[in-house]
Design a protein around this motif. Sequence first.
Motif, PDB file in Angstrom:
ATOM      1  N   GLY A  34      54.496  76.567   6.792  1.00 38.35           N
ATOM      2  CA  GLY A  34      56.233  76.677   6.259  1.00 38.35           C
ATOM      3  C   GLY A  34      57.298  76.333   7.400  1.00 38.35           C
ATOM      4  O   GLY A  34      56.617  76.720   8.844  1.00 38.35           O
ATOM      5  N   ALA A  35      58.186  75.402   7.244  1.00 40.40           N
ATOM      6  CA  ALA A  35      59.356  75.116   8.102  1.00 40.40           C
ATOM      7  C   ALA A  35      59.592  77.034   8.363  1.00 40.40           C
ATOM      8  O   ALA A  35      60.190  77.979   7.475  1.00 40.40           O
ATOM      9  N   PRO A  36      60.379  77.382   9.500  1.00 38.60           N
ATOM     10  CA  PRO A  36      60.731  78.473   9.494  1.00 38.60           C
ATOM     11  C   PRO A  36      62.130  78.572   9.496  1.00 38.60           C
ATOM     12  O   PRO A  36      63.032  77.892   9.380  1.00 38.60           O
ATOM     13  N   ARG A  37      62.597  80.011   9.121  1.00 38.87           N
ATOM     14  CA  ARG A  37      63.766  80.493   8.521  1.00 38.87           C
ATOM     15  C   ARG A  37      64.916  81.096   9.594  1.00 38.87           C
ATOM     16  O   ARG A  37      65.375  80.784   9.727  1.00 38.87           O
ATOM     17  N   ILE A  38      64.148  81.359  10.477  1.00 35.17           N
ATOM     18  CA  ILE A  38      65.112  82.537  11.667  1.00 35.17           C
ATOM     19  C   ILE A  38      64.386  81.783  12.406  1.00 35.17           C
ATOM     20  O   ILE A  38      63.356  82.013  12.517  1.00 35.17           O
ATOM     21  N   PRO A  39      64.768  80.959  13.786  1.00 33.35           N
ATOM     22  CA  PRO A  39      64.014  80.787  15.080  1.00 33.35           C
ATOM     23  C   PRO A  39      64.076  82.093  15.559  1.00 33.35           C
ATOM     24  O   PRO A  39      64.135  83.120  15.807  1.00 33.35           O
ATOM     25  N   GLY A  40      62.566  82.220  16.074  1.00 30.35           N
ATOM     26  CA  GLY A  40      62.016  83.543  16.892  1.00 30.35           C
ATOM     27  C   GLY A  40      62.730  83.404  18.056  1.00 30.35           C
ATOM     28  O   GLY A  40      63.571  83.089  18.979  1.00 30.35           O
ATOM     29  N   PRO A  41      62.316  84.607  19.106  1.00 34.20           N
ATOM     30  CA  PRO A  41      62.800  84.322  20.417  1.00 34.20           C
ATOM     31  C   PRO A  41      62.606  84.347  21.390  1.00 34.20           C
ATOM     32  O   PRO A  41      61.054  84.693  21.293  1.00 34.20           O
ATOM     33  N   ASP A  42      62.899  84.177  22.271  1.00 32.06           N
ATOM     34  CA  ASP A  42      62.172  83.825  23.545  1.00 32.06           C
ATOM     35  C   ASP A  42      61.986  85.257  23.990  1.00 32.06           C
ATOM     36  O   ASP A  42      62.129  85.873  24.897  1.00 32.06           O
TER      37      ASP A  42
END
Length: 176
Positions: A34-42
């Motif tokens: 699915g489309a990510p709701r919250i961008p992950g950390p770098d």
Amino acid sequence: MAERANFQTWVLRALFLGLVLAILLHGLLPLDVGAPRIPGPDLILCLVLAWVQRRPDVLTAPLIAGTILLADFLLMRPPGLWAVLVLIGSEVLRRRAYRAEATPIVLEMGIVTVAIAGMMIAQRLILTILFVDQPPVTAEMLHFLTTVAAYPVVAVASVYVFGIRAHTGDDGGLRT
């Protein structure tokens, strides 16, 4: 004694490269349908900043620039821009790490947060000046917040899992 310290430095560099490649592999695998709701950390940025704060002698400028440039190519970011910004930010923190004694984690968090914010703002400004399409500001803010929230976890893991303790300039070894 010097050979042991040199060998340990190269082992830590190899460990860093292995961790970066594992993070990149995880980012490239199609694990989320699915489309990510919250961008992950770098996590690579967190790893670079945590290691530069603790052992500035391990990560060289070409190693940092090369790994971030590889990430730029693989993650389809504008090649070189983020690598230059991370290199500048890490060199500022490296210079500070050589001068400072052990920093409390709260102060370190503040310094790293300012550094990450500066890098992200500079990237956004440069991409805006060059008329490059960018993600929405809210997505960038969430990415910033998740990266800042992930930094203490990466820093603690670096110390307790990988043994990256604060460097002392006089003996070339690890501080206990």
